[in-house]
Design a protein around this motif. Sequence first.
Motif, PDB file in Angstrom:
ATOM      1  N   ASP A  61       0.824  -1.210   0.000  1.00 27.04           N
ATOM      2  CA  ASP A  61       0.000   0.000   0.000  1.00 27.04           C
ATOM      3  C   ASP A  61       0.854   1.254   0.000  1.00 27.04           C
ATOM      4  OD1 ASP A  61      -2.337  -1.468  -0.034  1.00 27.04           O
ATOM      5  OD2 ASP A  61      -2.625  -1.370   2.143  1.00 27.04           O
ATOM      6  N   LEU A  62       1.899   1.262   0.814  1.00 24.93           N
ATOM      7  CA  LEU A  62       2.775   2.430   0.896  1.00 24.93           C
ATOM      8  C   LEU A  62       3.499   2.651  -0.429  1.00 24.93           C
ATOM      9  CD1 LEU A  62       3.559   4.521   3.039  1.00 24.93           C
ATOM     10  CD2 LEU A  62       5.480   3.051   3.655  1.00 24.93           C
ATOM     11  N   SER A  63       4.026   1.574  -0.991  1.00 28.40           N
ATOM     12  CA  SER A  63       4.749   1.678  -2.254  1.00 28.40           C
ATOM     13  C   SER A  63       3.826   2.129  -3.381  1.00 28.40           C
ATOM     14  CB  SER A  63       5.388   0.329  -2.588  1.00 28.40           C
ATOM     15  OG  SER A  63       6.192   0.418  -3.734  1.00 28.40           O
ATOM     16  N   ASN A  64       2.643   1.554  -3.443  1.00 23.36           N
ATOM     17  CA  ASN A  64       1.695   1.928  -4.494  1.00 23.36           C
ATOM     18  C   ASN A  64       1.176   3.348  -4.333  1.00 23.36           C
ATOM     19  OD1 ASN A  64       1.965  -0.570  -5.711  1.00 23.36           O
ATOM     20  ND2 ASN A  64       0.217  -1.446  -4.648  1.00 23.36           N
ATOM     21  N   SER A  65       1.162   3.852  -3.107  1.00 20.04           N
ATOM     22  CA  SER A  65       0.695   5.224  -2.902  1.00 20.04           C
ATOM     23  C   SER A  65       1.637   6.231  -3.571  1.00 20.04           C
ATOM     24  CB  SER A  65       0.549   5.540  -1.411  1.00 20.04           C
ATOM     25  OG  SER A  65       1.805   5.685  -0.776  1.00 20.04           O
ATOM     26  N   VAL A  66       2.911   5.874  -3.703  1.00 17.87           N
ATOM     27  CA  VAL A  66       3.858   6.764  -4.389  1.00 17.87           C
ATOM     28  C   VAL A  66       3.442   6.918  -5.850  1.00 17.87           C
ATOM     29  CG1 VAL A  66       6.262   7.099  -5.105  1.00 17.87           C
ATOM     30  CG2 VAL A  66       5.758   6.200  -2.832  1.00 17.87           C
ATOM     31  N   VAL A  67       3.044   5.835  -6.471  1.00 16.47           N
ATOM     32  CA  VAL A  67       2.615   5.880  -7.869  1.00 16.47           C
ATOM     33  C   VAL A  67       1.420   6.826  -8.016  1.00 16.47           C
ATOM     34  CG1 VAL A  67       1.753   4.518  -9.809  1.00 16.47           C
ATOM     35  CG2 VAL A  67       3.491   3.552  -8.289  1.00 16.47           C
ATOM     36  N   ASP A  68       0.470   6.702  -7.101  1.00 14.36           N
ATOM     37  CA  ASP A  68      -0.708   7.574  -7.145  1.00 14.36           C
ATOM     38  C   ASP A  68      -0.326   9.040  -6.938  1.00 14.36           C
ATOM     39  OD1 ASP A  68      -2.299   5.317  -7.507  1.00 14.36           O
ATOM     40  OD2 ASP A  68      -2.735   5.123  -5.359  1.00 14.36           O
ATOM     41  N   LEU A  69       0.569   9.298  -6.001  1.00 14.50           N
ATOM     42  CA  LEU A  69       0.991  10.677  -5.731  1.00 14.50           C
ATOM     43  C   LEU A  69       1.740  11.269  -6.930  1.00 14.50           C
ATOM     44  CD1 LEU A  69       2.087  10.212  -2.015  1.00 14.50           C
ATOM     45  CD2 LEU A  69       0.177  11.626  -2.830  1.00 14.50           C
ATOM     46  N   VAL A  70       2.559  10.473  -7.584  1.00 15.09           N
ATOM     47  CA  VAL A  70       3.269  10.952  -8.779  1.00 15.09           C
ATOM     48  C   VAL A  70       2.266  11.255  -9.883  1.00 15.09           C
ATOM     49  CG1 VAL A  70       4.851  10.259 -10.629  1.00 15.09           C
ATOM     50  CG2 VAL A  70       5.480   9.867  -8.244  1.00 15.09           C
ATOM     51  N   ARG A  71       1.309  10.358 -10.072  1.00 14.08           N
ATOM     52  CA  ARG A  71       0.284  10.579 -11.091  1.00 14.08           C
ATOM     53  C   ARG A  71      -0.462  11.902 -10.832  1.00 14.08           C
ATOM     54  NH1 ARG A  71      -3.334   6.659 -10.088  1.00 14.08           N
ATOM     55  NH2 ARG A  71      -4.488   8.169  -8.879  1.00 14.08           N
ATOM     56  N   ASP A  72      -0.677  12.221  -9.554  1.00 17.06           N
ATOM     57  CA  ASP A  72      -1.365  13.463  -9.179  1.00 17.06           C
ATOM     58  C   ASP A  72      -0.417  14.655  -9.066  1.00 17.06           C
ATOM     59  OD1 ASP A  72      -3.689  11.960  -9.093  1.00 17.06           O
ATOM     60  OD2 ASP A  72      -3.652  11.716  -6.903  1.00 17.06           O
ATOM     61  N   ARG A  73       0.851  14.445  -9.405  1.00 20.77           N
ATOM     62  CA  ARG A  73       1.900  15.479  -9.357  1.00 20.77           C
ATOM     63  C   ARG A  73       2.101  16.058  -7.955  1.00 20.77           C
ATOM     64  NH1 ARG A  73       2.763  17.608 -14.995  1.00 20.77           N
ATOM     65  NH2 ARG A  73       1.363  16.355 -16.256  1.00 20.77           N
TER      66      ARG A  73
END
Length: 152
Positions: A61-73
């Motif tokens: 969950d923590l690792s995947n949240s980085v992907v989401d945050l990058v996608r949202d800039r």
Amino acid sequence: MIKPMVTVGRNAPCPCGSGNKYKKCCLAKDEHEAALRRAAAAPPLEAAEPTWVLEDDGLDDLSNSVVDLVRDRRYDEALVVCRRLLDEFPDVVDGLERSGMVYAAMGNHSVAADFYRQAYAFVTHPSRRDDYDDADYYREKIEKEERLAVTP
């Protein structure tokens, strides 16, 4: 005789004794066997084999949240999560890889290349070489970020 349920973390050493992480060794086999047992009629408890239960350690969950945050800039927040990954899960490559991803998205390609170099060194270290089979991925990321770092 009832066999106890054994709980194994996905990043814990495999109980088979191979020395590999459970997720890279017996996890898929154990999940497949568990699915087959569920599909068949349940045998008496005395004859049941132990069931392996994975502990959710929060890494995915923590690792995947980085992907989401990058996608949202939301790069600053993503870097905070990367720091948590590095601090809380130093035995996995995710913190280094995700840091490289964030810096690449920010356009800081030389720093991204450095994180990917660290990730490559991490996965090719003799103590971890058997746990990771994607070293070429990091080498390609290094080359790409180095090219982008010198491109105006």
